[in-house]
Design a protein around this motif. Sequence first.
Motif, PDB file in Angstrom:
ATOM      1  N   PRO A  66       7.855 -16.999   2.686  1.00 45.09           N
ATOM      2  CA  PRO A  66       8.111 -17.900   1.548  1.00 45.09           C
ATOM      3  C   PRO A  66       7.046 -17.822   0.450  1.00 45.09           C
ATOM      4  CG  PRO A  66       7.149 -19.116   3.368  1.00 45.09           C
ATOM      5  CD  PRO A  66       7.353 -17.698   3.858  1.00 45.09           C
ATOM      6  N   GLY A  67       7.413 -18.372  -0.700  1.00 39.48           N
ATOM      7  CA  GLY A  67       6.481 -18.603  -1.815  1.00 39.48           C
ATOM      8  C   GLY A  67       5.802 -17.377  -2.357  1.00 39.48           C
ATOM      9  N   THR A  68       4.519 -17.548  -2.708  1.00 40.13           N
ATOM     10  CA  THR A  68       3.777 -16.458  -3.333  1.00 40.13           C
ATOM     11  C   THR A  68       3.609 -15.286  -2.378  1.00 40.13           C
ATOM     12  OG1 THR A  68       1.688 -17.496  -2.706  1.00 40.13           O
ATOM     13  CG2 THR A  68       2.511 -17.942  -4.925  1.00 40.13           C
ATOM     14  N   THR A  69       3.622 -15.566  -1.083  1.00 35.89           N
ATOM     15  CA  THR A  69       3.549 -14.480  -0.110  1.00 35.89           C
ATOM     16  C   THR A  69       4.812 -13.630  -0.206  1.00 35.89           C
ATOM     17  OG1 THR A  69       2.301 -15.970   1.317  1.00 35.89           O
ATOM     18  CG2 THR A  69       3.122 -13.952   2.305  1.00 35.89           C
ATOM     19  N   GLY A  70       5.953 -14.272  -0.434  1.00 31.60           N
ATOM     20  CA  GLY A  70       7.208 -13.544  -0.624  1.00 31.60           C
ATOM     21  C   GLY A  70       7.173 -12.683  -1.871  1.00 31.60           C
ATOM     22  N   VAL A  71       6.578 -13.209  -2.933  1.00 35.47           N
ATOM     23  CA  VAL A  71       6.424 -12.424  -4.168  1.00 35.47           C
ATOM     24  C   VAL A  71       5.599 -11.179  -3.871  1.00 35.47           C
ATOM     25  CG1 VAL A  71       5.399 -12.394  -6.477  1.00 35.47           C
ATOM     26  CG2 VAL A  71       6.674 -14.403  -5.721  1.00 35.47           C
ATOM     27  N   ALA A  72       4.478 -11.370  -3.177  1.00 34.47           N
ATOM     28  CA  ALA A  72       3.615 -10.232  -2.840  1.00 34.47           C
ATOM     29  C   ALA A  72       4.360  -9.225  -1.964  1.00 34.47           C
ATOM     30  CB  ALA A  72       2.357 -10.726  -2.135  1.00 34.47           C
ATOM     31  N   ALA A  73       5.191  -9.705  -1.044  1.00 28.19           N
ATOM     32  CA  ALA A  73       5.947  -8.808  -0.171  1.00 28.19           C
ATOM     33  C   ALA A  73       6.949  -7.981  -0.968  1.00 28.19           C
ATOM     34  CB  ALA A  73       6.659  -9.609   0.920  1.00 28.19           C
ATOM     35  N   PHE A  74       7.639  -8.620  -1.917  1.00 31.92           N
ATOM     36  CA  PHE A  74       8.577  -7.861  -2.757  1.00 31.92           C
ATOM     37  C   PHE A  74       7.828  -6.872  -3.645  1.00 31.92           C
ATOM     38  CE2 PHE A  74      11.868 -11.039  -1.766  1.00 31.92           C
ATOM     39  CZ  PHE A  74      12.954 -10.203  -1.573  1.00 31.92           C
ATOM     40  N   LEU A  75       6.661  -7.259  -4.137  1.00 31.84           N
ATOM     41  CA  LEU A  75       5.862  -6.320  -4.925  1.00 31.84           C
ATOM     42  C   LEU A  75       5.409  -5.140  -4.064  1.00 31.84           C
ATOM     43  CD1 LEU A  75       3.708  -8.787  -7.056  1.00 31.84           C
ATOM     44  CD2 LEU A  75       5.540  -7.283  -7.873  1.00 31.84           C
ATOM     45  N   GLY A  76       5.030  -5.418  -2.814  1.00 32.04           N
ATOM     46  CA  GLY A  76       4.641  -4.346  -1.894  1.00 32.04           C
ATOM     47  C   GLY A  76       5.803  -3.417  -1.582  1.00 32.04           C
ATOM     48  N   ALA A  77       6.979  -3.997  -1.350  1.00 32.52           N
ATOM     49  CA  ALA A  77       8.170  -3.178  -1.100  1.00 32.52           C
ATOM     50  C   ALA A  77       8.491  -2.333  -2.325  1.00 32.52           C
ATOM     51  CB  ALA A  77       9.361  -4.062  -0.734  1.00 32.52           C
ATOM     52  N   GLY A  78       8.332  -2.922  -3.504  1.00 28.12           N
ATOM     53  CA  GLY A  78       8.560  -2.180  -4.738  1.00 28.12           C
ATOM     54  C   GLY A  78       7.566  -1.033  -4.898  1.00 28.12           C
ATOM     55  N   ALA A  79       6.316  -1.270  -4.527  1.00 29.17           N
ATOM     56  CA  ALA A  79       5.310  -0.206  -4.609  1.00 29.17           C
ATOM     57  C   ALA A  79       5.643   0.929  -3.643  1.00 29.17           C
ATOM     58  CB  ALA A  79       3.919  -0.772  -4.308  1.00 29.17           C
ATOM     59  N   LEU A  80       6.097   0.574  -2.442  1.00 26.88           N
ATOM     60  CA  LEU A  80       6.507   1.580  -1.471  1.00 26.88           C
ATOM     61  C   LEU A  80       7.663   2.419  -2.017  1.00 26.88           C
ATOM     62  CD1 LEU A  80       6.288   2.697   1.474  1.00 26.88           C
ATOM     63  CD2 LEU A  80       7.967   0.934   2.113  1.00 26.88           C
ATOM     64  N   LEU A  81       8.663   1.743  -2.585  1.00 28.81           N
ATOM     65  CA  LEU A  81       9.813   2.452  -3.155  1.00 28.81           C
ATOM     66  C   LEU A  81       9.422   3.276  -4.377  1.00 28.81           C
ATOM     67  CD1 LEU A  81      12.378  -0.384  -2.642  1.00 28.81           C
ATOM     68  CD2 LEU A  81      12.540   1.909  -1.664  1.00 28.81           C
ATOM     69  N   ALA A  82       8.473   2.772  -5.158  1.00 28.88           N
ATOM     70  CA  ALA A  82       7.997   3.543  -6.313  1.00 28.88           C
ATOM     71  C   ALA A  82       7.307   4.823  -5.852  1.00 28.88           C
ATOM     72  CB  ALA A  82       7.050   2.698  -7.162  1.00 28.88           C
ATOM     73  N   ALA A  83       6.555   4.740  -4.755  1.00 28.50           N
ATOM     74  CA  ALA A  83       5.910   5.942  -4.210  1.00 28.50           C
ATOM     75  C   ALA A  83       6.960   6.931  -3.718  1.00 28.50           C
ATOM     76  CB  ALA A  83       4.965   5.562  -3.070  1.00 28.50           C
ATOM     77  N   PHE A  84       7.988   6.429  -3.024  1.00 31.97           N
ATOM     78  CA  PHE A  84       9.069   7.310  -2.578  1.00 31.97           C
ATOM     79  C   PHE A  84       9.761   7.959  -3.779  1.00 31.97           C
ATOM     80  CE2 PHE A  84       9.978   4.558   1.454  1.00 31.97           C
ATOM     81  CZ  PHE A  84       8.847   5.078   2.072  1.00 31.97           C
ATOM     82  N   THR A  85       9.956   7.182  -4.829  1.00 32.92           N
ATOM     83  CA  THR A  85      10.621   7.688  -6.028  1.00 32.92           C
ATOM     84  C   THR A  85       9.770   8.765  -6.704  1.00 32.92           C
ATOM     85  OG1 THR A  85      11.690   5.544  -6.307  1.00 32.92           O
ATOM     86  CG2 THR A  85      11.689   7.013  -8.228  1.00 32.92           C
ATOM     87  N   ALA A  86       8.463   8.554  -6.734  1.00 32.73           N
ATOM     88  CA  ALA A  86       7.564   9.563  -7.319  1.00 32.73           C
ATOM     89  C   ALA A  86       7.669  10.884  -6.557  1.00 32.73           C
ATOM     90  CB  ALA A  86       6.125   9.051  -7.314  1.00 32.73           C
ATOM     91  N   VAL A  87       7.758  10.812  -5.234  1.00 36.86           N
ATOM     92  CA  VAL A  87       7.923  12.024  -4.427  1.00 36.86           C
ATOM     93  C   VAL A  87       9.240  12.711  -4.784  1.00 36.86           C
ATOM     94  CG1 VAL A  87       8.286  12.905  -2.080  1.00 36.86           C
ATOM     95  CG2 VAL A  87       6.465  11.248  -2.526  1.00 36.86           C
ATOM     96  N   LEU A  88      10.305  11.917  -4.922  1.00 36.75           N
ATOM     97  CA  LEU A  88      11.603  12.489  -5.293  1.00 36.75           C
ATOM     98  C   LEU A  88      11.532  13.190  -6.650  1.00 36.75           C
ATOM     99  CD1 LEU A  88      14.026   9.623  -4.200  1.00 36.75           C
ATOM    100  CD2 LEU A  88      13.642  11.810  -3.045  1.00 36.75           C
ATOM    101  N   VAL A  89      10.865  12.573  -7.614  1.00 40.01           N
ATOM    102  CA  VAL A  89      10.742  13.165  -8.951  1.00 40.01           C
ATOM    103  C   VAL A  89      10.009  14.502  -8.865  1.00 40.01           C
ATOM    104  CG1 VAL A  89       9.626  12.889 -11.215  1.00 40.01           C
ATOM    105  CG2 VAL A  89      10.924  10.990 -10.219  1.00 40.01           C
ATOM    106  N   VAL A  90       8.931  14.540  -8.089  1.00 39.80           N
ATOM    107  CA  VAL A  90       8.182  15.795  -7.929  1.00 39.80           C
ATOM    108  C   VAL A  90       9.087  16.874  -7.325  1.00 39.80           C
ATOM    109  CG1 VAL A  90       6.299  16.907  -6.647  1.00 39.80           C
ATOM    110  CG2 VAL A  90       5.907  14.722  -7.803  1.00 39.80           C
TER     111      VAL A  90
END
Length: 175
Positions: A66-90
Motif C-alpha cells: 500500500p501507499g508510497t511503498t506501492g508507488v515505489a514498487a510500481f516505479l521499480g517494476a517500471g525500471a525493470l521493464l525499461a531495462a528489458f526494453t533497452a535490451v530489446l532496442v539494442v
Amino acid sequence: MDYLLFGARCALTLTLLASAVGKLRAPGDLGRTVAELGFVPRRLTGATAAAVIAAEVAAALLVWLPGTTGVAAFLGAGALLAAFTAVLVVLIRREEDVSCACFGASRTPVGPAHLVRNGVLLAVCALGVLAAAGGAGAVVPPEPSAAFAAGAIAVVVGVLVIATDTLTGLFARSE
C-alpha cells in the motif's frame, strides 16, 4: 482510483509471474540467451538469469504493497521493464535474429511487437504509480462487481501481452 490500481496490479502480476514461470519451465533457454547476448561475462550468465527471474517475482509481489511503498514498487517494476526494453532496442538495432526468451522457450525473433508489449507494460506501471500516489490502496476495491470488471480487463491485457509471440506469428506476412 482503487479500481485502476487493482487492475494495474492484476495485469502486472499476471504478466511478470507468467514470465518468471515460463523461464523456470525452460531454465536453460534464459541462460543461453543471456550468454548469446554478450551483455555480461560468461561466468555471470547463470547468476544474471536467476536475478532476472527473482526481480520479476519480486516486482509482481511488491506492487501489492500500500501507499508510497506501492508507488515505489510500481516505479521499480517500471525500471525493470525499461531495462528489458533497452535490451530489446539494442537487439533490434543490431538486427540480430535472437529471441528474448521473455516467457521462456520462445523462438520468435525480437521485433517491434516486443517493444509495443513492453510499452503497454510500462503504461500499466505508470497507471499504477498514478493510482497509488492518488491515495488508492485497497487490496480489493469495495464494490465487488467493479473489482471483478477491473480484474477481468487486467487479465485480458495480461493474456494479450503474454501471447505477443503467438499473435505476432499469427499476423506475420508469409513470404
